[in-house]
Design a protein around this motif. Structure first.
Motif, PDB file in Angstrom:
ATOM      1  N   UNK A 108       0.930  -1.446   0.080  1.00 30.57           N
ATOM      2  CA  UNK A 108       0.048  -0.052   0.160  1.00 30.57           C
ATOM      3  C   UNK A 108       0.982   1.301   0.077  1.00 30.57           C
ATOM      4  N   UNK A 109       1.842   1.258   0.812  1.00 31.18           N
ATOM      5  CA  UNK A 109       2.732   2.625   0.886  1.00 31.18           C
ATOM      6  C   UNK A 109       3.799   2.817   0.180  1.00 31.18           C
ATOM      7  N   UNK A 110       3.870   1.801  -0.805  1.00 30.14           N
ATOM      8  CA  UNK A 110       4.958   1.776  -1.973  1.00 30.14           C
ATOM      9  C   UNK A 110       5.317   3.105  -2.775  1.00 30.14           C
ATOM     10  N   UNK A 111       6.487   3.229  -2.855  1.00 31.54           N
ATOM     11  CA  UNK A 111       6.892   4.423  -3.639  1.00 31.54           C
ATOM     12  C   UNK A 111       7.199   3.967  -5.065  1.00 31.54           C
ATOM     13  N   UNK A 112       7.188   2.679  -5.318  1.00 32.12           N
ATOM     14  CA  UNK A 112       7.523   2.199  -6.800  1.00 32.12           C
ATOM     15  C   UNK A 112       6.371   2.702  -7.735  1.00 32.12           C
ATOM     16  N   UNK A 113       6.689   3.179  -8.934  1.00 25.71           N
ATOM     17  CA  UNK A 113       5.709   3.679  -9.782  1.00 25.71           C
ATOM     18  C   UNK A 113       4.862   2.372 -10.216  1.00 25.71           C
ATOM     19  N   UNK A 114       3.810   2.746 -10.701  1.00 24.22           N
ATOM     20  CA  UNK A 114       2.527   1.807 -11.343  1.00 24.22           C
ATOM     21  C   UNK A 114       3.157   1.699 -12.938  1.00 24.22           C
ATOM     22  N   UNK A 115       3.762   0.775 -13.260  1.00 23.44           N
ATOM     23  CA  UNK A 115       4.239   0.910 -14.638  1.00 23.44           C
ATOM     24  C   UNK A 115       3.146   0.473 -15.676  1.00 23.44           C
ATOM     25  N   UNK A 116       2.051  -0.071 -15.058  1.00 23.78           N
ATOM     26  CA  UNK A 116       0.907  -0.298 -16.157  1.00 23.78           C
ATOM     27  C   UNK A 116      -0.525   0.327 -15.839  1.00 23.78           C
ATOM     28  N   UNK A 117      -0.530   1.514 -15.532  1.00 21.76           N
ATOM     29  CA  UNK A 117      -1.740   2.280 -15.211  1.00 21.76           C
ATOM     30  C   UNK A 117      -1.618   3.495 -15.955  1.00 21.76           C
ATOM     31  N   UNK A 118      -2.820   4.087 -16.131  1.00 22.52           N
ATOM     32  CA  UNK A 118      -3.297   4.968 -16.902  1.00 22.52           C
ATOM     33  C   UNK A 118      -4.145   6.031 -16.528  1.00 22.52           C
ATOM     34  N   UNK A 119      -4.807   5.799 -15.367  1.00 23.04           N
ATOM     35  CA  UNK A 119      -5.794   6.780 -14.664  1.00 23.04           C
ATOM     36  C   UNK A 119      -5.659   6.680 -13.079  1.00 23.04           C
ATOM     37  N   UNK A 120      -6.212   7.815 -12.539  1.00 24.31           N
ATOM     38  CA  UNK A 120      -6.328   7.802 -11.201  1.00 24.31           C
ATOM     39  C   UNK A 120      -5.209   8.504 -10.417  1.00 24.31           C
ATOM     40  N   UNK A 121      -4.412   9.270 -11.062  1.00 26.80           N
ATOM     41  CA  UNK A 121      -3.341  10.095 -10.791  1.00 26.80           C
ATOM     42  C   UNK A 121      -3.818  11.209 -10.200  1.00 26.80           C
ATOM     43  N   UNK A 122      -3.094  11.647  -8.956  1.00 30.04           N
ATOM     44  CA  UNK A 122      -3.167  12.926  -8.433  1.00 30.04           C
ATOM     45  C   UNK A 122      -2.295  13.933  -9.342  1.00 30.04           C
ATOM     46  N   UNK A 123      -2.920  14.915  -9.750  1.00 30.33           N
ATOM     47  CA  UNK A 123      -2.426  16.029 -10.756  1.00 30.33           C
ATOM     48  C   UNK A 123      -2.406  17.304  -9.877  1.00 30.33           C
ATOM     49  N   UNK A 124      -1.325  18.117 -10.007  1.00 34.01           N
ATOM     50  CA  UNK A 124      -1.099  19.555  -9.307  1.00 34.01           C
ATOM     51  C   UNK A 124      -2.028  20.272  -9.896  1.00 34.01           C
TER      52      UNK A 124
END
Length: 160
Positions: A108-124
């Motif tokens: 859950x708390x991993x800082x590893x990027x999601x390499x196969x994800x396209x949505x659901x990101x927090x954007x500034x």
């Protein structure tokens, strides 16, 4: 002659059925522990390509965070994530596929990027950049086949 054509058609249909369709990032099914049971590309992974992706700064660049003794020829191994030596002995292909696709589904708390994800990101957005962030889906960092290649390579990492 007619029997040969029927046999050929049946063989082609069987081969097509054996080749599963690619799973899009939105369709990935994680189990309760974050594992992904089915191949994302429908094809076997290539370990040589996986090693290249792991050391490529333009792709996975896994060694930026993980040490891998077998890849010592590549510079700058990181210490942020665990060493991957022997990971092919204690993780299954399904577990590795889930971790590479989106590690947060397993850790859950991993800082590893999601390499196969396209949505659901927090954007500034406007508060930080002065420009509104686009709301469309992003391109995944790795393709479905590249995920399978990395998994195939990781499965080769056994204790000697």
């Amino acid at each position: 002659m007619k029997i040969t054509r029927i046999a050929l058609a049946a063989a082609v249909m069987t081969a097509g059925a054996a080749q599963a369709a690619e799973v899009t990032p939105a369709e990935v099914q994680f189990d309760e522990y974050g594992a992904v049971e089915v191949s994302l590309s429908g094809a076997e992974g290539n370990p040589e390509n996986g090693a290249a992706i792991m050391t490529s700064r333009g792709k996975g660049n896994c060694i930026a965070c993980h040490a891998v003794t077998a890849l010592n020829d590549a510079p700058f191994h990181g210490e942020v994530g665990p060493t991957l030596d022997g990971v092919g002995e204690y993780r299954t292909a399904e577990e590795l596929r889930g971790i590479v696709a989106n590690a947060k589904m397993t850790f859950e708390g991993s800082v590893m990027p999601a390499f196969y994800k396209t949505s659901g990101f927090i954007r500034p957005g406007n508060a930080y950049t002065g420009k509104a962030a686009k709301e469309e889906d992003l391109t995944p960092i790795l393709s479905a086949q590249e995920i399978e290649d990395v998994v195939a390579y990781l499965l080769t990492l056994k204790e000697s």
